[in-house]
Design a protein around this motif. Structure first.
Motif, PDB file in Angstrom:
ATOM      1  N   VAL A   1       0.825  -1.216   0.000  1.00 46.09           N
ATOM      2  CA  VAL A   1       0.000   0.000   0.000  1.00 46.09           C
ATOM      3  C   VAL A   1       0.858   1.264   0.000  1.00 46.09           C
ATOM      4  O   VAL A   1       0.352   2.352  -0.297  1.00 46.09           O
ATOM      5  CB  VAL A   1      -0.951   0.039   1.215  1.00 46.09           C
ATOM      6  N   ALA A   2       2.147   1.129   0.314  1.00 44.60           N
ATOM      7  CA  ALA A   2       3.033   2.291   0.339  1.00 44.60           C
ATOM      8  C   ALA A   2       3.754   2.511  -0.986  1.00 44.60           C
ATOM      9  O   ALA A   2       4.541   3.463  -1.093  1.00 44.60           O
ATOM     10  CB  ALA A   2       4.065   2.135   1.461  1.00 44.60           C
ATOM     11  N   VAL A   3       3.484   1.682  -1.981  1.00 44.12           N
ATOM     12  CA  VAL A   3       4.168   1.814  -3.282  1.00 44.12           C
ATOM     13  C   VAL A   3       4.027   3.214  -3.883  1.00 44.12           C
ATOM     14  O   VAL A   3       5.001   3.771  -4.400  1.00 44.12           O
ATOM     15  CB  VAL A   3       3.639   0.739  -4.260  1.00 44.12           C
ATOM     16  N   PRO A   4       2.848   3.852  -3.815  1.00 46.55           N
ATOM     17  CA  PRO A   4       2.727   5.200  -4.391  1.00 46.55           C
ATOM     18  C   PRO A   4       3.630   6.237  -3.723  1.00 46.55           C
ATOM     19  O   PRO A   4       3.898   7.289  -4.310  1.00 46.55           O
ATOM     20  CB  PRO A   4       1.248   5.553  -4.174  1.00 46.55           C
ATOM     21  N   PHE A   5       4.104   5.958  -2.511  1.00 42.61           N
ATOM     22  CA  PHE A   5       4.936   6.927  -1.791  1.00 42.61           C
ATOM     23  C   PHE A   5       6.425   6.782  -2.098  1.00 42.61           C
ATOM     24  O   PHE A   5       7.231   7.592  -1.646  1.00 42.61           O
ATOM     25  CB  PHE A   5       4.727   6.787  -0.273  1.00 42.61           C
ATOM     26  N   GLY A   6       6.803   5.726  -2.819  1.00 42.38           N
ATOM     27  CA  GLY A   6       8.205   5.556  -3.179  1.00 42.38           C
ATOM     28  C   GLY A   6       8.859   4.369  -2.502  1.00 42.38           C
ATOM     29  O   GLY A   6       8.304   3.784  -1.558  1.00 42.38           O
ATOM     30  N   PRO A   7      10.072   3.996  -2.976  1.00 43.10           N
ATOM     31  CA  PRO A   7      10.770   2.804  -2.452  1.00 43.10           C
ATOM     32  C   PRO A   7      11.046   2.869  -0.956  1.00 43.10           C
ATOM     33  O   PRO A   7      10.909   1.866  -0.247  1.00 43.10           O
ATOM     34  CB  PRO A   7      12.077   2.785  -3.254  1.00 43.10           C
TER      35      PRO A   7
END
Length: 242
Positions: free
Chosen positions: A182-188
């Protein structure tokens, strides 16, 4: 929290219920995030949104986990033998250790959520969801085979040992991976941070579980509540790093 009518409560039902606990946590987290988002949209500010987000799960669960946290803190803080500590935990009043635990846990949750909402609503919403899921995943792990009940009756006895090790491990792995995805849109970096937050939350709950097993002889319904609040707080605090 969910309007599900149960027709029976046995070991099979306890097994299924504890496996599905993270889904209940996800529901609570999403409801909390929705209320926080509405307040932000209306101009309420990050702090007010954080307070509401911390309050919604308590409302949905009728304060069950917070009550368990307070009772467990009173029992452990008393320093008395297991039998006396369990008696303290079963009382309806709240002692100084319970008040202190509630105060700092809720302050920690609100402070962390306010920082996340300060970045954006999306960060706060994901944080609320991660906290809810990992909190209930900690309950699934605590209900695994080999973890005894401290009392022969009550919620702890009803679910203690109801989840096989393999099933508990699968639920934990899915939870950690889901928190990362779920954190993929926020970056690596956010992906790694959210996975680490879930792991740290489960580790914190396991440390408390180990202490409760050593001091009390096993788990109770109150201990389950304390595990959930500990995991949720740890996840939110880690998400503020960086």
């Amino acid at each position: 929290m969910l309007p599900i009518r149960g027709t029976r409560w046995d070991r099979e039902a306890a097994h299924a219920g504890m496996l599905c606990a993270p889904l209940a946590g996800l529901t609570a987290g999403l409801c909390a995030a929705a209320v926080g988002g509405v307040l932000l949209f209306l101009g309420g500010g990050a702090l007010l949104a954080a307070v509401a987000t911390a309050a919604i799960p308590a409302v949905l669960t009728r304060g069950l986990h917070l009550d368990g946290l307070a009772d467990t803190a009173d029992g452990l803080g008393s320093g008395k033998p297991a039998e006396d500590a369990l008696r303290i935990m079963k009382r309806s009043d709240i002692g100084p250790f319970g008040v202190i635990a509630l105060l700092f846990v809720l302050l920690g949750q609100v402070a962390a959520l306010a920082q996340l909402y300060g970045q954006s609503w999306a960060h706060g919403a994901v944080g609320a969801a991660v906290a809810g899921v990992t909190a209930r995943c900690a309950l699934t792990l605590a209900a695994r085979v080999g973890v005894p009940a401290a009392r022969p009756e009550g919620l702890g006895a009803a679910v203690a040992g109801a989840v096989p090790w393999r099933s508990a491990g699968v639920v934990a792995a899915v939870t950690v991976v889901g928190c990362a995805v779920v954190a993929v849109p926020f970056g690596p970096y956010a992906v790694v941070l959210h996975a680490f937050a879930a792991l740290a939350a489960l580790a914190a709950a396991e440390l408390l579980l180990h202490h409760c097993r050593r001091r009390l002889g096993g788990v109770t319904g109150d201990v389950f509540g304390a595990l959930a609040e500990t995991a949720a707080t740890a996840a939110l605090v880690v998400l503020t790093f960086g």
